[in-house]
Structure formats: C-alpha cells, structure tokens
Write a protein that holds these residues in place. Structure first.
Motif, mmCIF file in Angstrom:
data_model
loop_
_atom_site.group_PDB
_atom_site.id
_atom_site.type_symbol
_atom_site.label_atom_id
_atom_site.label_comp_id
_atom_site.label_asym_id
_atom_site.label_seq_id
_atom_site.Cartn_x
_atom_site.Cartn_y
_atom_site.Cartn_z
ATOM 1 N N UNK A 45 29.322 -5.925 141.169
ATOM 2 C CA UNK A 45 30.198 -6.995 140.708
ATOM 3 C C UNK A 45 29.344 -8.002 139.953
ATOM 4 N N UNK A 46 29.888 -8.534 138.875
ATOM 5 C CA UNK A 46 29.109 -9.435 138.038
ATOM 6 C C UNK A 46 29.041 -10.853 138.608
ATOM 7 N N UNK A 47 30.094 -11.291 139.305
ATOM 8 C CA UNK A 47 30.116 -12.656 139.834
ATOM 9 C C UNK A 47 29.576 -12.681 141.258
ATOM 10 N N UNK A 48 28.971 -13.803 141.625
ATOM 11 C CA UNK A 48 28.466 -13.953 142.983
ATOM 12 C C UNK A 48 29.625 -14.182 143.938
ATOM 13 N N UNK A 49 29.731 -13.371 144.978
ATOM 14 C CA UNK A 49 30.815 -13.551 145.944
ATOM 15 C C UNK A 49 30.461 -14.602 146.987
ATOM 16 N N UNK A 50 31.446 -15.017 147.734
ATOM 17 C CA UNK A 50 31.208 -15.895 148.878
ATOM 18 C C UNK A 50 30.866 -15.017 150.073
ATOM 19 N N UNK A 51 29.937 -15.444 150.884
ATOM 20 C CA UNK A 51 29.562 -14.685 152.077
ATOM 21 C C UNK A 51 29.947 -15.456 153.323
ATOM 22 N N UNK A 52 30.621 -14.753 154.231
ATOM 23 C CA UNK A 52 30.944 -15.310 155.538
ATOM 24 C C UNK A 52 30.169 -14.482 156.554
ATOM 25 N N UNK A 53 29.380 -15.137 157.387
ATOM 26 C CA UNK A 53 28.522 -14.459 158.349
ATOM 27 C C UNK A 53 28.990 -14.773 159.756
ATOM 28 N N UNK A 54 29.059 -13.720 160.591
ATOM 29 C CA UNK A 54 29.397 -13.882 162.001
ATOM 30 C C UNK A 54 28.168 -13.468 162.799
ATOM 31 N N UNK A 55 27.566 -14.427 163.475
ATOM 32 C CA UNK A 55 26.336 -14.154 164.222
ATOM 33 C C UNK A 55 26.654 -13.592 165.600
ATOM 34 N N UNK A 56 25.605 -13.187 166.284
ATOM 35 C CA UNK A 56 25.720 -12.552 167.593
ATOM 36 C C UNK A 56 26.437 -13.443 168.605
ATOM 37 N N UNK A 57 26.201 -14.749 168.543
ATOM 38 C CA UNK A 57 26.838 -15.665 169.494
ATOM 39 C C UNK A 57 28.274 -16.015 169.105
ATOM 40 N N UNK A 58 28.776 -15.446 167.999
ATOM 41 C CA UNK A 58 30.157 -15.679 167.576
ATOM 42 C C UNK A 58 30.306 -16.812 166.587
ATOM 43 N N UNK A 59 29.231 -17.506 166.255
ATOM 44 C CA UNK A 59 29.331 -18.610 165.302
ATOM 45 C C UNK A 59 29.554 -18.070 163.897
ATOM 46 N N UNK A 60 30.291 -18.835 163.097
ATOM 47 C CA UNK A 60 30.692 -18.424 161.753
ATOM 48 C C UNK A 60 30.011 -19.323 160.738
ATOM 49 N N UNK A 61 29.498 -18.712 159.678
ATOM 50 C CA UNK A 61 28.823 -19.433 158.597
ATOM 51 C C UNK A 61 29.514 -19.114 157.282
ATOM 52 N N UNK A 62 29.718 -20.112 156.464
ATOM 53 C CA UNK A 62 30.212 -19.938 155.106
ATOM 54 C C UNK A 62 29.030 -20.220 154.196
ATOM 55 N N UNK A 63 28.484 -19.152 153.617
ATOM 56 C CA UNK A 63 27.220 -19.277 152.901
ATOM 57 C C UNK A 63 26.126 -19.497 153.916
#
Length: 125
Positions: A45-63
């Motif tokens: 894909x040419x455009x940079x996507x948004x990344x959502x990360x779910x860590x082991x402890x269940x916390x969510x990160x946007x970028x």
C-alpha cells in the motif's frame, strides 16, 4: 596558500554520517509485541496506515500512544477526519485472547471503517 584545506570538512562530514547511521534505526521503533507467524504474501500500500497495538496485558495503543478502548473511535475519527477508507492495521501479541482482538476489530468496524487488517509475522519457507 590559495587552496582551501578540505580535510577538516571531510572529517566532520564522516562523523555526521556515522551519527545519522546509528540514530536512524532508533527512530522506527514501535510498541514491541510477539506477533503470530504465518506464511502469506505481504500487502503493498502506498499510504501509511494507522496501527492499533494490543499488548499482552490487554492495553491498547493507537500508533505509539496508549488509548482507552472507550476513547479509541473518537481518536480514530479525529485522526482520519472520519474517512472510512483509511487503512487500519491491528497487531496483537500472540498470546492475547482472540476475543480481545476481535472486540477491538469489531469496534473499529462498527464505527464504519472498512479497511481493517491484522498484522502477523511472515515465516520463511
């Protein structure tokens, strides 16, 4: 002497080159997760996507910033200007419960975002 001595200039440039070569890989770090391994072709894909990360402890990160699940959609809408065609990648640690990842993906999908994909680690053949 009518010529300019360029030796100090070359020395300074080589030092700067080494500094940039050492620091450049450090600028691309993200949230470390242990991704599941699969055999599949990579998406292009040419455009940079948004990344959502779910860590082991269940916390969510946007970028790279932590975000509460109840604030995730409002933050996504603010970042994307409510463009439902924005590509969003979800990555989760391999031992995170499948239900937690599907909960986040369904939340994103119910907000109208249609290009949601999972990130996995490709294994060599």
């Amino acid at each position: 002497m009518s010529e300019i001595n360029v030796t100090p200039f070359v020395d300074v440039m080589l030092v700067l080159l080494i500094v940039f070569m050492v620091t450049a890989p450090l600028l691309t770090v993200g949230i470390p997760v242990d991704l599941p391994k699969v055999k599949a072709s990579a998406l292009t894909d040419q455009r940079d996507p948004l990344e959502i990360t779910i860590k082991l402890d269940g916390s969510v990160y946007l970028g790279d910033t932590p975000v509460k699940v109840e604030n995730l959609i409002s933050r996504l809408n603010a970042i994307t200007d409510q463009n439902s065609e924005t590509r969003i990648y979800v990555k989760g640690d391999r031992v995170v419960a499948y239900g937690r990842i599907m909960e986040i993906m369904s939340l994103i999908n119910s907000a109208g975002y249609v290009k949601v994909a999972l990130i996995v680690q490709n294994t060599p053949d």
